[in-house]
Design an enzyme around this catalytic site. Sequence first.
Site, mmCIF file in Angstrom:
data_model
loop_
_atom_site.group_PDB
_atom_site.id
_atom_site.type_symbol
_atom_site.label_atom_id
_atom_site.label_comp_id
_atom_site.label_asym_id
_atom_site.label_seq_id
_atom_site.Cartn_x
_atom_site.Cartn_y
_atom_site.Cartn_z
ATOM 1 N N HIS A 28 -10.232 -6.134 5.360
ATOM 2 C CA HIS A 28 -10.746 -5.830 6.697
ATOM 3 C C HIS A 28 -12.172 -5.311 6.630
ATOM 4 O O HIS A 28 -12.622 -4.747 5.629
ATOM 5 C CB HIS A 28 -9.845 -4.802 7.399
ATOM 6 C CG HIS A 28 -9.841 -3.452 6.756
ATOM 7 N ND1 HIS A 28 -10.854 -2.535 6.929
ATOM 8 C CD2 HIS A 28 -8.938 -2.866 5.934
ATOM 9 C CE1 HIS A 28 -10.575 -1.440 6.255
ATOM 10 N NE2 HIS A 28 -9.427 -1.613 5.636
ATOM 11 N N THR A 54 -7.997 7.026 4.454
ATOM 12 C CA THR A 54 -7.384 6.375 5.610
ATOM 13 C C THR A 54 -5.919 6.033 5.373
ATOM 14 O O THR A 54 -5.037 6.491 6.096
ATOM 15 C CB THR A 54 -8.167 5.109 5.992
ATOM 16 O OG1 THR A 54 -9.546 5.418 6.113
ATOM 17 C CG2 THR A 54 -7.669 4.558 7.317
ATOM 18 N N GLY A 55 -5.622 5.229 4.377
ATOM 19 C CA GLY A 55 -4.244 4.874 4.089
ATOM 20 C C GLY A 55 -3.551 4.208 5.265
ATOM 21 O O GLY A 55 -4.040 3.240 5.827
ATOM 22 N N ARG A 71 -6.932 -2.237 12.076
ATOM 23 C CA ARG A 71 -8.189 -2.675 11.470
ATOM 24 C C ARG A 71 -8.027 -4.031 10.793
ATOM 25 O O ARG A 71 -8.963 -4.838 10.795
ATOM 26 C CB ARG A 71 -8.731 -1.620 10.498
ATOM 27 C CG ARG A 71 -7.811 -1.213 9.360
ATOM 28 C CD ARG A 71 -8.381 0.026 8.683
ATOM 29 N NE ARG A 71 -7.663 0.457 7.491
ATOM 30 C CZ ARG A 71 -6.583 1.236 7.507
ATOM 31 N NH1 ARG A 71 -6.085 1.646 8.658
ATOM 32 N NH2 ARG A 71 -6.018 1.622 6.368
ATOM 33 N N GLU A 76 -2.220 -0.837 3.832
ATOM 34 C CA GLU A 76 -2.979 -0.166 2.779
ATOM 35 C C GLU A 76 -2.060 0.754 1.980
ATOM 36 O O GLU A 76 -0.969 1.124 2.432
ATOM 37 C CB GLU A 76 -4.118 0.638 3.420
ATOM 38 C CG GLU A 76 -4.995 1.467 2.484
ATOM 39 C CD GLU A 76 -5.659 0.659 1.398
ATOM 40 O OE1 GLU A 76 -4.939 0.160 0.504
ATOM 41 O OE2 GLU A 76 -6.896 0.531 1.421
ATOM 42 N N ARG A 77 -2.473 1.095 0.792
ATOM 43 C CA ARG A 77 -1.790 2.125 0.007
ATOM 44 C C ARG A 77 -1.671 3.400 0.835
ATOM 45 O O ARG A 77 -2.610 3.792 1.536
ATOM 46 C CB ARG A 77 -2.605 2.384 -1.262
ATOM 47 C CG ARG A 77 -2.173 3.573 -2.082
ATOM 48 C CD ARG A 77 -3.197 3.813 -3.193
ATOM 49 N NE ARG A 77 -2.910 5.038 -3.913
ATOM 50 C CZ ARG A 77 -3.731 5.595 -4.795
ATOM 51 N NH1 ARG A 77 -4.892 5.027 -5.069
ATOM 52 N NH2 ARG A 77 -3.394 6.712 -5.396
ATOM 53 N N TYR A 83 -1.868 7.119 1.348
ATOM 54 C CA TYR A 83 -2.574 8.202 0.665
ATOM 55 C C TYR A 83 -1.963 9.572 0.901
ATOM 56 O O TYR A 83 -2.570 10.597 0.560
ATOM 57 C CB TYR A 83 -4.056 8.201 1.054
ATOM 58 C CG TYR A 83 -4.901 7.339 0.150
ATOM 59 C CD1 TYR A 83 -5.292 7.769 -1.108
ATOM 60 C CD2 TYR A 83 -5.289 6.061 0.547
ATOM 61 C CE1 TYR A 83 -6.055 6.977 -1.944
ATOM 62 C CE2 TYR A 83 -6.056 5.254 -0.285
ATOM 63 C CZ TYR A 83 -6.430 5.719 -1.527
ATOM 64 O OH TYR A 83 -7.175 4.920 -2.357
ATOM 65 N N LYS A 131 -13.559 12.750 1.811
ATOM 66 C CA LYS A 131 -13.445 12.613 0.361
ATOM 67 C C LYS A 131 -14.251 13.681 -0.381
ATOM 68 O O LYS A 131 -13.811 14.182 -1.420
ATOM 69 C CB LYS A 131 -13.869 11.207 -0.065
ATOM 70 C CG LYS A 131 -12.907 10.142 0.441
ATOM 71 C CD LYS A 131 -13.385 8.726 0.167
ATOM 72 C CE LYS A 131 -12.421 7.715 0.781
ATOM 73 N NZ LYS A 131 -12.886 6.329 0.625
ATOM 74 N N ARG A 178 -7.405 8.585 -6.930
ATOM 75 C CA ARG A 178 -8.014 7.373 -6.399
ATOM 76 C C ARG A 178 -7.994 6.227 -7.394
ATOM 77 O O ARG A 178 -7.836 5.069 -7.002
ATOM 78 C CB ARG A 178 -9.467 7.638 -5.978
ATOM 79 C CG ARG A 178 -9.641 8.591 -4.812
ATOM 80 C CD ARG A 178 -11.082 8.617 -4.361
ATOM 81 N NE ARG A 178 -11.477 7.336 -3.782
ATOM 82 C CZ ARG A 178 -12.742 6.980 -3.563
ATOM 83 N NH1 ARG A 178 -13.725 7.788 -3.899
ATOM 84 N NH2 ARG A 178 -13.019 5.810 -3.030
ATOM 85 N N HIS A 187 -5.895 -5.136 3.170
ATOM 86 C CA HIS A 187 -6.603 -3.910 2.804
ATOM 87 C C HIS A 187 -6.983 -3.925 1.323
ATOM 88 O O HIS A 187 -6.435 -4.699 0.538
ATOM 89 C CB HIS A 187 -5.717 -2.698 3.103
ATOM 90 C CG HIS A 187 -5.225 -2.689 4.512
ATOM 91 N ND1 HIS A 187 -5.835 -1.979 5.514
ATOM 92 C CD2 HIS A 187 -4.167 -3.328 5.100
ATOM 93 C CE1 HIS A 187 -5.183 -2.179 6.663
ATOM 94 N NE2 HIS A 187 -4.177 -2.988 6.418
ATOM 95 N N ASN A 205 -6.297 -2.039 -1.268
ATOM 96 C CA ASN A 205 -5.284 -1.861 -2.310
ATOM 97 C C ASN A 205 -4.139 -2.860 -2.224
ATOM 98 O O ASN A 205 -3.601 -3.257 -3.258
ATOM 99 C CB ASN A 205 -4.757 -0.424 -2.288
ATOM 100 C CG ASN A 205 -5.742 0.533 -2.924
ATOM 101 O OD1 ASN A 205 -6.039 0.449 -4.109
ATOM 102 N ND2 ASN A 205 -6.283 1.442 -2.120
#
Length: 228
Positions: A9, A21-22, A60, A87-88, A90, A98, A114, A182, A184
Site C-alpha cells: 500500500h 501501525t500494524g 490503506r 499487516e503484522r 505490532y 517509533k 522490528r 502490507h 510484512n
Amino acid sequence: MPKLILCRHGQSDWNAKNLFTGWADVDLSDQGREEAIESGRKLKEQGIEIDYVFTSLLKRAINTTYHLLAESDQLFLPVEKSWRLNERHYGGLQGLNKDDARKEFGEDQVHEWRRSYDTAPPEQTEEQRNDYLNDRRYEHLDRRVMPESESLKDTLERVIPYWSDQISQQLLDDKTVLVSAHGNSLRALIKYLEGVSDEDIVGYEIKTGKPLIYELDDELKVQDKYYL
C-alpha cells in the site's frame, strides 16, 4: 505463464507520522493515494490485465487497491479480502511513535522487535485488546486465532496457508493475480516464493505503491521479477 503482482500500500497517515501501525485501520496519506494512482497508470501503460485481486481488511490496502484498479480501468474485477493478508500485528507498540518507543524501551530492544524474524513485540493493553476484539471486521473469526502480537514468523504462518488455499489456485489457472497488502504480509510471501533466509528477509525492503511483478512457471516457480 501466470503473473503475480505484489503491491505494498501507499504511504499511510501513520507512516508519515512515524507511528507503529500494524492492525490499526489507518487511511492513506495524500502521497499514498498518488502512489496508488501512479501504480494504476503504469499498469495501464504496460497493458497489464489483471484477472483476480486479493487484499487485506485494512483500508490503506483496500483504498490502494481501489485507486490502482480505477486508474487502470479495471475496477470491475472481483476482489477478495482476508485478515490473513493484514499487516503484522505490532501488539502494544501500535500507535506509538517509533522514536518515543526507542526512548522508552531502548534502541536495541525496539530494533529486535522490528527486525528479528521470530521475536514478537509486547502484547496489547486490555483497552487495546477490547477495542480489537469488538471490531466488526473480525467478528467471524475464532478469537483463539486472533493475534495479539506477531513476529514476522507468526505473520508468515498465517499468510502461507492463504497462499496455498486461495491465491495459488488462481495462478495455477494461468491467471494474472494482484495481491495488494502490507510490508510484512508481502515480505512473508516473498520469503516463501524466493526461499529467502530468516536472516535476510527481515531486511528485505519493498517499495510502497510500486507494483512488483513476478513471472512464474506452471509450477509457480519464479522465472523473473521486476518493478514497474
